[in-house]
Design a protein around this motif. Structure first.
Motif, PDB file in Angstrom:
ATOM      1  N   UNK A  75       0.829  -1.197   0.000  1.00 34.08           N
ATOM      2  CA  UNK A  75       0.000   0.000   0.000  1.00 34.08           C
ATOM      3  C   UNK A  75       0.867   1.252   0.000  1.00 34.08           C
ATOM      4  N   UNK A  76       1.890   1.267   0.831  1.00 34.04           N
ATOM      5  CA  UNK A  76       2.787   2.424   0.894  1.00 34.04           C
ATOM      6  C   UNK A  76       3.427   2.694  -0.466  1.00 34.04           C
ATOM      7  N   UNK A  77       3.805   1.634  -1.162  1.00 39.62           N
ATOM      8  CA  UNK A  77       4.409   1.812  -2.474  1.00 39.62           C
ATOM      9  C   UNK A  77       3.438   2.417  -3.473  1.00 39.62           C
ATOM     10  N   UNK A  78       2.178   2.014  -3.401  1.00 47.41           N
ATOM     11  CA  UNK A  78       1.172   2.519  -4.339  1.00 47.41           C
ATOM     12  C   UNK A  78       0.846   3.989  -4.097  1.00 47.41           C
ATOM     13  N   UNK A  79       0.902   4.422  -2.833  1.00 53.54           N
ATOM     14  CA  UNK A  79       0.551   5.815  -2.523  1.00 53.54           C
ATOM     15  C   UNK A  79       1.785   6.700  -2.387  1.00 53.54           C
ATOM     16  N   UNK A  80       2.912   6.212  -2.856  1.00 49.88           N
ATOM     17  CA  UNK A  80       4.171   6.956  -2.732  1.00 49.88           C
ATOM     18  C   UNK A  80       4.102   8.372  -3.300  1.00 49.88           C
ATOM     19  N   UNK A  81       3.367   8.627  -4.401  1.00 48.03           N
ATOM     20  CA  UNK A  81       3.311   9.998  -4.930  1.00 48.03           C
ATOM     21  C   UNK A  81       2.722  11.016  -3.951  1.00 48.03           C
ATOM     22  N   UNK A  82       1.993  10.548  -2.929  1.00 47.55           N
ATOM     23  CA  UNK A  82       1.376  11.471  -1.980  1.00 47.55           C
ATOM     24  C   UNK A  82       2.330  11.900  -0.864  1.00 47.55           C
ATOM     25  N   UNK A  83       3.569  11.408  -0.882  1.00 47.45           N
ATOM     26  CA  UNK A  83       4.622  11.654   0.115  1.00 47.45           C
ATOM     27  C   UNK A  83       4.195  11.203   1.516  1.00 47.45           C
TER      28      UNK A  83
END
Length: 227
Positions: A75-83
């Motif tokens: 999940x963290x990898x998928x939302x990485x663009x949100x910092x």
């Protein structure tokens, strides 16, 4: 005699609306997506959040059960663009866990709570602070509460509409105590303030000469006089 605060706030709103037009907030295909967006947008721009949401939808994860099931690292990898993606993954997990445990994933039942109790419950969930809770109450539950963020504070400070205490609640009371509690008004007003802060009343190098609030803004008046 100075202009009553309620009239001044409505004047500001009308000026911003004439200048920027309707903002159509909050972007999202569902109330659940709005909530996830509200969590992800903490301390970052919407551009990064939209990329993160796109990633979640591409993996068919935009639902509570899927977000509970997916691994936190994935999940963290998928939302990485949100910092701050590792922290935000924890926050998303905390919300969907709460929704599952207490409402059996019935988001409609959760959002049907009155604004006061819904806000209180949101604040009890890990990672949800006042601004995020109010985003959810206003934009996902469609209940009248005014959202305060850094943009709103900046504009109020420059207009010298400064509360006696430097707290979230004190800034919020300026609007809640002086405007009709109308969801549409609060939605549009907050969005307009954010657009104004991003496009004109910028933190550095504000475009005061182009500002639709210049004649009622002490800060802008001083800046233009010095130029």
């Amino acid at each position: 005699m100075s202009e009553p605060l309620n009239e001044k706030l409505l004047d500001i709103y009308k000026r911003l609306f004439r200048h920027y037009g309707p903002q159509h907030w909050w972007p999202g295909d569902s109330a659940f997506e709005v909530i996830i967006g509200a969590i992800l947008t903490q301390a970052t721009s919407w551009n990064g959040v939209s990329k993160a949401i796109f990633n979640l939808k591409a993996q068919d994860l935009m639902n509570p059960n899927a977000l509970r099931t997916v691994g936190q690292e994935e999940l963290a990898g998928l939302i990485k663009p949100s910092v701050y993606f590792n922290a935000k993954a924890q926050k998303v997990k905390a919300f969907v866990q709460h929704l599952g445990e207490h409402y059996d994933d019935d988001l409609e039942a959760f959002l049907k709570r009155d604004a006061h109790h819904l806000r209180h419950e949101l604040l009890s969930i890990y990672g949800i602070g006042e601004e995020t809770a109010d985003d959810i109450v206003l934009y996902a539950a469609a209940k009248p509460i005014f959202v305060i963020d850094a943009y709103t504070r900046r504009i109020l400070d420059r207009l010298e509409l400064i509360p006696t205490r430097d707290t979230y609640g004190s800034y919020q009371s300026i609007f809640m105590d002086n405007l009709p509690h109308d969801t549409g008004l609060f939605n549009e007003y907050h969005a307009l303030l954010d657009s104004h802060a991003a496009e004109t009343c910028r933190k550095k190098r504000p475009s005061c000469g182009e500002c639709c609030l210049l004649d009622i803004c002490p800060t802008g008046t001083r800046i233009t006089a010095e130029q």
